[in-house]
Design a protein around this motif. Structure first.
Motif, PDB file in Angstrom:
ATOM      1  N   PRO A 135      -6.414 -70.474 -64.459  1.00  0.00           N
ATOM      2  CA  PRO A 135      -7.266 -70.482 -63.261  1.00  0.00           C
ATOM      3  C   PRO A 135      -6.985 -71.694 -62.375  1.00  0.00           C
ATOM      4  N   VAL A 136      -6.982 -71.474 -61.059  1.00  0.00           N
ATOM      5  CA  VAL A 136      -6.866 -72.561 -60.094  1.00  0.00           C
ATOM      6  C   VAL A 136      -7.920 -72.368 -59.012  1.00  0.00           C
ATOM      7  N   LEU A 137      -8.162 -73.417 -58.233  1.00  0.00           N
ATOM      8  CA  LEU A 137      -9.202 -73.380 -57.215  1.00  0.00           C
ATOM      9  C   LEU A 137      -8.651 -72.993 -55.844  1.00  0.00           C
ATOM     10  N   VAL A 205      -8.786 -80.181 -63.734  1.00  0.00           N
ATOM     11  CA  VAL A 205      -9.850 -79.236 -63.379  1.00  0.00           C
ATOM     12  C   VAL A 205      -9.253 -78.113 -62.542  1.00  0.00           C
ATOM     13  N   PRO A 206      -9.614 -76.816 -62.720  1.00  0.00           N
ATOM     14  CA  PRO A 206     -10.562 -76.324 -63.729  1.00  0.00           C
ATOM     15  C   PRO A 206      -9.983 -76.290 -65.139  1.00  0.00           C
ATOM     16  N   GLU A 207      -8.645 -76.296 -65.263  1.00  0.00           N
ATOM     17  CA  GLU A 207      -7.999 -76.446 -66.561  1.00  0.00           C
ATOM     18  C   GLU A 207      -6.822 -77.386 -66.387  1.00  0.00           C
ATOM     19  N   ALA A 208      -6.438 -78.058 -67.474  1.00  0.00           N
ATOM     20  CA  ALA A 208      -5.314 -78.991 -67.405  1.00  0.00           C
ATOM     21  C   ALA A 208      -4.061 -78.257 -66.942  1.00  0.00           C
ATOM     22  N   ALA A 209      -3.451 -78.787 -65.891  1.00  0.00           N
ATOM     23  CA  ALA A 209      -2.283 -78.129 -65.305  1.00  0.00           C
ATOM     24  C   ALA A 209      -1.392 -79.181 -64.667  1.00  0.00           C
ATOM     25  N   ILE A 210      -0.165 -78.804 -64.391  1.00  0.00           N
ATOM     26  CA  ILE A 210       0.805 -79.690 -63.757  1.00  0.00           C
ATOM     27  C   ILE A 210       1.380 -78.973 -62.541  1.00  0.00           C
ATOM     28  N   SER A 211       1.352 -79.655 -61.399  1.00  0.00           N
ATOM     29  CA  SER A 211       1.923 -79.117 -60.164  1.00  0.00           C
ATOM     30  C   SER A 211       3.233 -79.831 -59.879  1.00  0.00           C
TER      31      SER A 211
END
Length: 259
Positions: A135-137, A205-211
Motif C-alpha cells: 500500500p502507498v498513499l 508509512v503506511p508500510e516500510a518501503a524504498i523509493s
C-alpha cells in the motif's frame, strides 16, 4: 493543495473576474479527503454564502463541471476531468512515458510513478501498480512533498538554486511520519542526487518501503519530471533498479526532445 489567494467576504478580489474566482473557489473546495460535498460544506470550504454557492454550483452542473448524486452531494464532473487531461505537462509527458512505465511495472510488479513539479509540490501524473505491490498513499493527480518522497527529492535537487534556498529555509518534516529533517542532511541528499542522477529513499508509512527515483529531461536538458519505482522493505539491493530506471528515463527524455 495549492494555496488560493485569500478573499474577504463581500469584497471584490484584487484582480480577475469575481465570478471566475468564485467558481474556482468552489472547485478547489474538493480534495482527496473531500471528494463529495453537501451545499453547506461547499459553502463553508469555499467561503461563499450558500445562496451564491448554489447559483454557481448549478451553472457548473449545467456545464458538466460538477455532478450531483441522488443524496444531493456535489462531486467533480467528467467534463472537468476531460479538460484537465489536456494539461500539456501531464498529458503530453504521460503519453510519451506510458510504454516505458509499463515495461518497468512488468519487470518489477511494484509501483512505478511519474511526477512533475508544480510550485513547491510534486504532482503525480501517472502510476502503475502491481497486484501484490504494498500500500502507498499516492494517487494520480495527488500532490506530494518535495522533501520526503523519491520523485520530490529529484525534482527539488534539479530545481533552480534560488527556489532550493527558499525551500530549504523552511522548517521541514518528513511526512507522514512528522520527523524533522535537518537542513544539512537534506542538502547532502540533494547534492548526492545531482551527482548520481538518482536517489534512494526509505519510507516507514503506511508500510516500510524504498523509493528509487531518477530525473527525466526535456528540451534544453532541463529536468521536467521524475520517474521512480517503490519496492517493499527487504527488496534485494534496491539500488540495482537504478540502471533500468536510468534507461527508461533516458528513453523518455529523448522522446521529449532532450539532447
Amino acid at each position: 493543495m495549492t494555496d488560493v489567494p485569500a478573499r474577504a467576504r463581500g469584497r471584490r478580489p484584487p484582480a480577475g473576474d469575481p465570478v471566475v474566482d468564485r467558481a474556482l473557489s468552489l472547485l478547489f473546495a474538493f480534495d482527496a479527503a473531500h471528494p463529495t460535498l453537501t451545499l453547506s460544506e461547499l459553502s463553508r470550504r469555499s467561503d461563499i454564502p450558500p445562496s451564491s454557492a448554489l447559483r454557481l454550483a448549478n451553472r457548473l452542473l449545467a456545464w458538466g463541471v460538477l455532478e450531483r448524486d441522488t443524496s444531493g452531494r456535489f462531486a467533480i464532473g467528467l467534463r472537468l476531468f476531460e479538460v484537465a487531461s489536456l494539461a500539456q505537462r501531464g498529458h503530453g509527458l504521460r503519453e510519451v512515458a506510458l510504454p516505458y512505465l509499463g515495461d518497468l511495472a512488468e519487470a518489477t510488479h511494484q509501483h512505478v510513478l511519474l511526477a512533475v513539479r508544480d510550485g513547491d509540490e510534486a504532482v503525480l501524473v501517472e502510476r502503475f501498480s502491481g497486484h501484490d505491490a504494498i500500500p502507498v498513499l499516492y494517487r494520480v493527480g495527488g500532490r506530494l512533498p518535495l522533501h520526503s518522497t523519491g520523485v520530490g527529492l529529484i525534482l527539488l535537487a534539479f530545481a533552480d538554486p534560488e527556489f532550493q534556498e527558499s525551500y530549504l529555509a523552511r522548517p521541514l518534516r518528513r511526512e507522514p511520519e512528522h520527523a524533522v529533517i535537518p537542513a544539512a542532511e537534506l542538502r547532502r541528499t540533494l547534492a548526492d542526487a545531482r551527482r548520481e542522477r538518482a536517489v534512494t529513499l526509505r519510507r516507514l508509512v503506511p508500510e516500510a518501503a524504498i523509493s528509487v527515483a531518477c530525473p527525466v529531461h526535456g528540451p534544453g536538458d532541463a529536468v521536467v519530471a521524475a520517474l521512480s519505482v517503490i519496492v517493499p522493505e527487504g527488496w534485494p539491493d534496491p539500488r540495482s533498479l537504478i540502471p533500468a530506471l536510468r534507461t527508461s528515463a533516458r528513453a523518455i527524455s529523448r522522446a521529449l526532445g532532450a539532447p
